[in-house]
Design a protein around this motif. Structure first.
Motif, PDB file in Angstrom:
ATOM      1  N   LEU A  17       0.857  -1.177   0.000  1.00 36.44           N
ATOM      2  CA  LEU A  17       0.000   0.000   0.000  1.00 36.44           C
ATOM      3  C   LEU A  17       0.896   1.230   0.000  1.00 36.44           C
ATOM      4  CD1 LEU A  17      -2.944   0.922   0.090  1.00 36.44           C
ATOM      5  CD2 LEU A  17      -2.785   0.941   2.567  1.00 36.44           C
ATOM      6  N   ARG A  18       0.554   2.162  -0.863  1.00 38.81           N
ATOM      7  CA  ARG A  18       1.329   3.393  -1.007  1.00 38.81           C
ATOM      8  C   ARG A  18       0.339   4.548  -0.977  1.00 38.81           C
ATOM      9  NH1 ARG A  18       2.661   6.631  -5.259  1.00 38.81           N
ATOM     10  NH2 ARG A  18       4.734   7.525  -5.252  1.00 38.81           N
ATOM     11  N   ILE A  19       0.446   5.386   0.057  1.00 44.90           N
ATOM     12  CA  ILE A  19      -0.439   6.538   0.178  1.00 44.90           C
ATOM     13  C   ILE A  19       0.405   7.791  -0.040  1.00 44.90           C
ATOM     14  CG2 ILE A  19      -2.097   7.769   1.618  1.00 44.90           C
ATOM     15  CD1 ILE A  19      -2.472   5.182   3.227  1.00 44.90           C
ATOM     16  N   ALA A  20       0.298   8.356  -1.237  1.00 41.02           N
ATOM     17  CA  ALA A  20       1.050   9.558  -1.580  1.00 41.02           C
ATOM     18  C   ALA A  20       0.186  10.784  -1.299  1.00 41.02           C
ATOM     19  CB  ALA A  20       1.449   9.522  -3.050  1.00 41.02           C
ATOM     20  N   GLY A  21       0.841  11.896  -0.993  1.00 43.93           N
ATOM     21  CA  GLY A  21       0.117  13.145  -0.814  1.00 43.93           C
ATOM     22  C   GLY A  21      -0.330  13.425   0.603  1.00 43.93           C
ATOM     23  N   LEU A  22       0.295  12.777   1.568  1.00 46.12           N
ATOM     24  CA  LEU A  22      -0.022  13.062   2.970  1.00 46.12           C
ATOM     25  C   LEU A  22       0.809  14.241   3.448  1.00 46.12           C
ATOM     26  CD1 LEU A  22       0.074   9.437   4.431  1.00 46.12           C
ATOM     27  CD2 LEU A  22      -1.960  10.800   3.956  1.00 46.12           C
ATOM     28  N   ASN A  23       0.251  15.060   4.324  1.00 47.07           N
ATOM     29  CA  ASN A  23       1.070  16.067   4.982  1.00 47.07           C
ATOM     30  C   ASN A  23       2.167  15.335   5.744  1.00 47.07           C
ATOM     31  OD1 ASN A  23      -0.310  18.452   4.233  1.00 47.07           O
ATOM     32  ND2 ASN A  23      -1.895  17.978   5.748  1.00 47.07           N
ATOM     33  N   TYR A  24       3.362  15.896   5.740  1.00 49.01           N
ATOM     34  CA  TYR A  24       4.499  15.207   6.358  1.00 49.01           C
ATOM     35  C   TYR A  24       4.244  14.889   7.825  1.00 49.01           C
ATOM     36  CZ  TYR A  24       9.220  14.196   7.925  1.00 49.01           C
ATOM     37  OH  TYR A  24      10.314  13.599   8.483  1.00 49.01           O
ATOM     38  N   SER A  25       3.707  15.843   8.573  1.00 50.57           N
ATOM     39  CA  SER A  25       3.444  15.608   9.997  1.00 50.57           C
ATOM     40  C   SER A  25       2.394  14.514  10.180  1.00 50.57           C
ATOM     41  CB  SER A  25       3.014  16.890  10.695  1.00 50.57           C
ATOM     42  OG  SER A  25       1.841  17.406  10.106  1.00 50.57           O
ATOM     43  N   GLU A  26       1.400  14.501   9.296  1.00 50.57           N
ATOM     44  CA  GLU A  26       0.362  13.465   9.361  1.00 50.57           C
ATOM     45  C   GLU A  26       0.955  12.094   9.013  1.00 50.57           C
ATOM     46  OE1 GLU A  26      -4.235  13.394   8.039  1.00 50.57           O
ATOM     47  OE2 GLU A  26      -2.817  13.792   6.414  1.00 50.57           O
ATOM     48  N   ALA A  27       1.832  12.046   8.029  1.00 50.31           N
ATOM     49  CA  ALA A  27       2.475  10.782   7.654  1.00 50.31           C
ATOM     50  C   ALA A  27       3.317  10.250   8.812  1.00 50.31           C
ATOM     51  CB  ALA A  27       3.332  10.977   6.407  1.00 50.31           C
ATOM     52  N   LYS A  28       4.042  11.143   9.497  1.00 45.74           N
ATOM     53  CA  LYS A  28       4.835  10.722  10.654  1.00 45.74           C
ATOM     54  C   LYS A  28       3.933  10.217  11.772  1.00 45.74           C
ATOM     55  CE  LYS A  28       7.888  13.479  12.234  1.00 45.74           C
ATOM     56  NZ  LYS A  28       8.756  14.609  12.629  1.00 45.74           N
ATOM     57  N   GLN A  29       2.823  10.906  11.990  1.00 47.86           N
ATOM     58  CA  GLN A  29       1.883  10.516  13.043  1.00 47.86           C
ATOM     59  C   GLN A  29       1.288   9.138  12.748  1.00 47.86           C
ATOM     60  OE1 GLN A  29      -1.413  13.224  13.329  1.00 47.86           O
ATOM     61  NE2 GLN A  29      -1.920  12.602  15.412  1.00 47.86           N
ATOM     62  N   ILE A  30       0.885   8.910  11.501  1.00 43.56           N
ATOM     63  CA  ILE A  30       0.329   7.616  11.106  1.00 43.56           C
ATOM     64  C   ILE A  30       1.403   6.539  11.220  1.00 43.56           C
ATOM     65  CG2 ILE A  30      -0.603   6.289   9.170  1.00 43.56           C
ATOM     66  CD1 ILE A  30      -1.937   8.939   8.235  1.00 43.56           C
ATOM     67  N   ASN A  31       2.615   6.856  10.764  1.00 42.21           N
ATOM     68  CA  ASN A  31       3.723   5.912  10.836  1.00 42.21           C
ATOM     69  C   ASN A  31       3.994   5.502  12.282  1.00 42.21           C
ATOM     70  OD1 ASN A  31       6.082   4.544   9.538  1.00 42.21           O
ATOM     71  ND2 ASN A  31       7.202   5.957  10.877  1.00 42.21           N
ATOM     72  N   ASP A  32       4.023   6.480  13.190  1.00 50.92           N
ATOM     73  CA  ASP A  32       4.261   6.183  14.605  1.00 50.92           C
ATOM     74  C   ASP A  32       3.139   5.334  15.190  1.00 50.92           C
ATOM     75  OD1 ASP A  32       6.589   7.635  14.415  1.00 50.92           O
ATOM     76  OD2 ASP A  32       5.785   9.417  15.429  1.00 50.92           O
ATOM     77  N   PHE A  33       1.901   5.681  14.873  1.00 50.28           N
ATOM     78  CA  PHE A  33       0.755   4.912  15.372  1.00 50.28           C
ATOM     79  C   PHE A  33       0.825   3.466  14.898  1.00 50.28           C
ATOM     80  CE2 PHE A  33      -3.454   3.149  14.454  1.00 50.28           C
ATOM     81  CZ  PHE A  33      -3.983   3.088  15.732  1.00 50.28           C
ATOM     82  N   LEU A  34       1.040   3.293  13.571  1.00 49.30           N
ATOM     83  CA  LEU A  34       1.088   1.930  13.022  1.00 49.30           C
ATOM     84  C   LEU A  34       2.290   1.156  13.556  1.00 49.30           C
ATOM     85  CD1 LEU A  34       0.015   2.613   9.317  1.00 49.30           C
ATOM     86  CD2 LEU A  34      -1.363   1.621  11.157  1.00 49.30           C
ATOM     87  N   SER A  35       3.436   1.820  13.695  1.00 51.30           N
ATOM     88  CA  SER A  35       4.631   1.153  14.245  1.00 51.30           C
ATOM     89  C   SER A  35       4.358   0.660  15.675  1.00 51.30           C
ATOM     90  CB  SER A  35       5.826   2.097  14.250  1.00 51.30           C
ATOM     91  OG  SER A  35       6.244   2.370  12.946  1.00 51.30           O
TER      92      SER A  35
END
Length: 171
Positions: A146-164
């Motif tokens: 899955l590749r989600i392009a176009g996320l705000n950088y802070s939102e991508a980091k937040q999602i990444n941290d949550f999923l991690s």
């Protein structure tokens, strides 16, 4: 003894009920810039060919060929803009959902329990717009699931941290 009972489909949760969030509108600028650059290269090559090809038939059909290419570029750009509006995602307790597509709509659902690796990437132009791409890799597959392009950088980091945290069981 082994049993395999049928599931009543009406009791399953519906993905249509999930409120999907659109990706950043800033990503549309990147899509348009990429398309315009590509179209510019194609049209430049066509104009270059007009001056280099000495065959008279080519000069007779050049206007039709050029008009066709311009029409294709315009339709492709409009299609890209309309398809952009269909790019949406949701992060739920146990999965990640991503929806995209204009003529053929696809909805991908990745269970968090299957995630093996997460990656955030940013091109030079995405950094200028403060955007990122979240790549989700799952078990048993090679490549990005899955590749989600176009996320705000802070939102991508937040999602990444949550999923991690969910994947590593520290949530």
């Amino acid at each position: 003894m082994f049993t395999n009972k049928q599931i009543n489909l009406e009791t399953l949760p519906a993905i249509d009920d999930v409120a999907l969030k659109p990706i950043s509108k800033q990503y549309l600028k990147i899509i348009i810039l990429n398309r315009l650059l590509f179209y510019g290269l194609i049209l430049s090559a066509l104009i270059f060919a007009k001056f280099k090809v000495m065959h008279s038939n080519f000069h007779l059909i050049f206007v039709y060929l050029f008009s066709t290419v311009v029409l294709f570029c315009i339709l492709n750009l409009v299609g890209s803009i309309l398809a952009f509006k269909k790019r949406k995602f949701a992060i739920r307790e146990y999965d990640v959902i991503y929806s995209k597509g204009l003529l053929v709509n696809s909805v991908s659902v990745v269970p968090i329990s299957r995630i093996q690796h997460l990656e955030i990437s940013r091109s030079w132009i995405a950094r200028r717009f403060n955007l990122a791409t979240l790549k989700i890799f799952t078990a048993g597959e090679s490549g990005i699931d899955l590749r989600i392009a176009g996320l705000n950088y802070s939102e991508a980091k937040q999602i990444n941290d949550f999923l991690s945290n969910r994947v590593n069981g520290t949530d």
